[in-house]
Design a protein around this motif. Structure first.
Motif, PDB file in Angstrom:
ATOM      1  N   ASP A  34       0.932  -1.166   0.150  1.00  0.00           N
ATOM      2  CA  ASP A  34      -0.043   0.005   0.115  1.00  0.00           C
ATOM      3  C   ASP A  34       0.911   1.360   0.002  1.00  0.00           C
ATOM      4  O   ASP A  34       2.210   1.131   0.248  1.00  0.00           O
ATOM      5  N   VAL A  35       0.311   2.421  -0.126  1.00  0.00           N
ATOM      6  CA  VAL A  35       1.111   3.511  -0.412  1.00  0.00           C
ATOM      7  C   VAL A  35       1.695   4.043   1.124  1.00  0.00           C
ATOM      8  O   VAL A  35       3.136   4.257   0.828  1.00  0.00           O
ATOM      9  N   PRO A  36       1.140   3.606   2.263  1.00  0.00           N
ATOM     10  CA  PRO A  36       2.188   3.854   3.404  1.00  0.00           C
ATOM     11  C   PRO A  36       3.413   3.110   3.235  1.00  0.00           C
ATOM     12  O   PRO A  36       4.628   3.729   3.844  1.00  0.00           O
ATOM     13  N   ALA A  37       3.085   1.875   2.830  1.00  0.00           N
ATOM     14  CA  ALA A  37       4.652   1.134   3.186  1.00  0.00           C
ATOM     15  C   ALA A  37       5.421   1.426   1.825  1.00  0.00           C
ATOM     16  O   ALA A  37       6.707   1.453   1.897  1.00  0.00           O
ATOM     17  N   MET A  38       5.029   2.058   0.733  1.00  0.00           N
ATOM     18  CA  MET A  38       5.815   2.631  -0.504  1.00  0.00           C
ATOM     19  C   MET A  38       6.474   3.692   0.038  1.00  0.00           C
ATOM     20  O   MET A  38       7.858   3.777  -0.141  1.00  0.00           O
ATOM     21  N   ILE A  39       5.876   4.670   0.730  1.00  0.00           N
ATOM     22  CA  ILE A  39       6.476   5.809   1.293  1.00  0.00           C
ATOM     23  C   ILE A  39       7.707   5.630   2.227  1.00  0.00           C
ATOM     24  O   ILE A  39       8.591   6.380   2.185  1.00  0.00           O
ATOM     25  N   GLU A  40       7.625   4.520   2.716  1.00  0.00           N
ATOM     26  CA  GLU A  40       8.933   4.137   3.645  1.00  0.00           C
ATOM     27  C   GLU A  40       9.999   4.014   2.904  1.00  0.00           C
ATOM     28  O   GLU A  40      11.374   4.285   3.452  1.00  0.00           O
ATOM     29  N   PHE A  41       9.988   3.890   1.648  1.00  0.00           N
ATOM     30  CA  PHE A  41      11.282   3.730   0.870  1.00  0.00           C
ATOM     31  C   PHE A  41      11.653   4.869   0.180  1.00  0.00           C
ATOM     32  O   PHE A  41      12.801   4.843  -0.656  1.00  0.00           O
ATOM     33  N   LEU A  42      10.978   6.106   0.066  1.00  0.00           N
ATOM     34  CA  LEU A  42      10.772   7.239  -0.509  1.00  0.00           C
ATOM     35  C   LEU A  42      11.503   8.344   0.452  1.00  0.00           C
ATOM     36  O   LEU A  42      11.165   8.689   1.424  1.00  0.00           O
ATOM     37  N   ASP A  43      12.685   9.167  -0.048  1.00  0.00           N
ATOM     38  CA  ASP A  43      13.064  10.253   0.352  1.00  0.00           C
ATOM     39  C   ASP A  43      12.018  11.270   0.637  1.00  0.00           C
ATOM     40  O   ASP A  43      11.186  11.508  -0.435  1.00  0.00           O
ATOM     41  N   PRO A  44      12.128  11.988   1.649  1.00  0.00           N
ATOM     42  CA  PRO A  44      11.080  13.120   1.779  1.00  0.00           C
ATOM     43  C   PRO A  44      10.990  14.133   0.629  1.00  0.00           C
ATOM     44  O   PRO A  44       9.947  14.857   0.413  1.00  0.00           O
ATOM     45  N   ARG A  45      12.305  14.239  -0.016  1.00  0.00           N
ATOM     46  CA  ARG A  45      12.110  15.185  -1.279  1.00  0.00           C
ATOM     47  C   ARG A  45      12.272  14.373  -2.591  1.00  0.00           C
ATOM     48  O   ARG A  45      12.556  15.098  -3.595  1.00  0.00           O
ATOM     49  N   VAL A  46      11.909  13.335  -2.692  1.00  0.00           N
ATOM     50  CA  VAL A  46      11.944  12.568  -3.702  1.00  0.00           C
ATOM     51  C   VAL A  46      11.031  13.219  -4.868  1.00  0.00           C
ATOM     52  O   VAL A  46      10.117  13.923  -4.710  1.00  0.00           O
ATOM     53  N   GLU A  47      11.637  13.099  -6.376  1.00  0.00           N
ATOM     54  CA  GLU A  47      11.073  13.656  -7.607  1.00  0.00           C
ATOM     55  C   GLU A  47      10.416  12.427  -8.321  1.00  0.00           C
ATOM     56  O   GLU A  47      11.591  11.677  -8.768  1.00  0.00           O
ATOM     57  N   TRP A  48       9.422  12.175  -8.515  1.00  0.00           N
ATOM     58  CA  TRP A  48       8.610  11.496  -9.472  1.00  0.00           C
ATOM     59  C   TRP A  48       8.249  11.859 -10.724  1.00  0.00           C
ATOM     60  O   TRP A  48       7.332  12.658 -10.870  1.00  0.00           O
ATOM     61  N   ARG A  49       8.971  11.305 -11.811  1.00  0.00           N
ATOM     62  CA  ARG A  49       8.859  12.025 -13.198  1.00  0.00           C
ATOM     63  C   ARG A  49       8.195  11.064 -14.058  1.00  0.00           C
ATOM     64  O   ARG A  49       8.624   9.918 -14.310  1.00  0.00           O
ATOM     65  N   VAL A  50       7.087  11.461 -14.525  1.00  0.00           N
ATOM     66  CA  VAL A  50       5.998  10.929 -15.620  1.00  0.00           C
ATOM     67  C   VAL A  50       5.975  11.440 -16.845  1.00  0.00           C
ATOM     68  O   VAL A  50       5.838  12.703 -16.635  1.00  0.00           O
ATOM     69  N   PRO A  51       5.803  10.921 -17.683  1.00  0.00           N
ATOM     70  CA  PRO A  51       5.661  11.564 -19.169  1.00  0.00           C
ATOM     71  C   PRO A  51       3.983  12.553 -18.827  1.00  0.00           C
ATOM     72  O   PRO A  51       3.217  12.056 -18.759  1.00  0.00           O
TER      73      PRO A  51
END
Length: 290
Positions: A34-51
């Motif tokens: 789920d999203v909370p579990a995913m966020i555990e792997f993300l830096d607080p300043r993550v950049e997620w780039r999608v077309p």
């Protein structure tokens, strides 16, 4: 950008250890439920780039940005999953080759190759660049929501392999077909996005000649700038900027692109090219926004 400085044996061992743990971070990220579990792997300043052309496209920053991205995907897609992940260890990058399988709300199923390039630092994902044939995905959306125009269709990188890929790009820039063929294996498999008028899967030297012949006949001019060569074991992944314009136009449109190369015995045996095709088609062929 692209070439790394010489490293000592100790540095190389440390790099291999760190990059191996980075792959495990990405594996665990995909397995999160789920999203909370995913966020555990993300830096607080993550950049997620999608077309940008996709309904869930754009640049999303931070944990809240990722939540917005995920919520947008959930609102648009009835079914979605990733299949056949291959994890390519590229040091502080992890390149994931996969297939995206999904169905938009009220639409038909898409099943497209996709490439994710993760940057990992200190065990956290700090940046993600996603590459997919966006035009093909958009065609599966209900009428009025997609792109509608039926008329458009060993660890450690070997420096010799890098030289082969560089030689290819140099030959393309010169439009020197003989020099291009010289670095291609006779049985090369050449994959370009199906949504392009010159796209498809081409086999061997004759297949490449067919591809090149289609390309030069199209009313489009383009050029590329290589941003980086990524060490991905038996693959070379190049991140590029693709610049294109209509031959009778003045405005150049830029889109990010990724090439995944396989080189064996000094010859290119396989290429997969992926970029934001929907944006490119609209700009280069003056296809209206759907």
């Amino acid at each position: 950008m692209g070439e790394r400085p010489e490293l000592s044996e100790a540095d190389e061992k440390n790099r291999a250890s760190v990059s191996g743990s980075n792959v495990e971070v990405i594996r665990a990220f995909y397995e999160a439920e789920d999203v909370p579990a995913m966020i555990e792997f993300l830096d607080p300043r993550v950049e997620w780039r999608v077309p940008e052309s996709l309904p869930w496209g754009g640049i999303f920053r931070g944990h809240d940005g990722f939540r917005r991205f995920f919520a947008t995907v959930t609102d648009q897609i009835a079914e979605f999953r990733h299949e056949k992940q291959q994890y390519l260890d590229a040091g502080d990058r992890v390149v994931v080759l996969l297939r995206s399988v999904g169905r938009p709300m009220g639409g038909s199923q898409f099943d497209e190759p996709e490439v994710h390039v993760y940057t990992v630092r200190n065990g956290k994902i700090v940046r993600v660049d996603i590459y997919v044939d966006s035009a093909m995905v958009l065609r599966t959306f209900p009428k009025g929501k997609g792109l509608e125009d039926p008329g458009l269709r060993d660890m450690g990188l070997s420096q010799s392999d890098v030289a082969v890929v560089r030689a290819f790009y140099d030959a393309v820039a010169r439009k020197d077909v003989d020099a291009i063929l010289d670095v291609l294996d006779p049985q090369v498999v050449w994959r370009t996005p199906e949504s392009l008028p010159w796209g498809g899967t081409f086999h061997g030297h004759e297949g490449f000649r067919e591809f090149f012949g289609r390309l030069v006949q199209e009313p489009v001019e383009n050029r590329r700038e290589v941003e980086e060569y990524l060490d991905a074991g038996d693959r070379i992944v190049t991140q590029l900027r693709l610049f294109g314009r209509a031959k009778d136009g003045d405005t150049e449109t830029e889109v990010p692109e990724v090439h995944v190369w396989t080189v064996r015995n000094g010859k290119i045996v396989d290429l997969e090219a992926i970029f934001d095709t929907a944006t490119a088609l609209r700009a280069w062929l003056r296809q209206p926004q759907a």
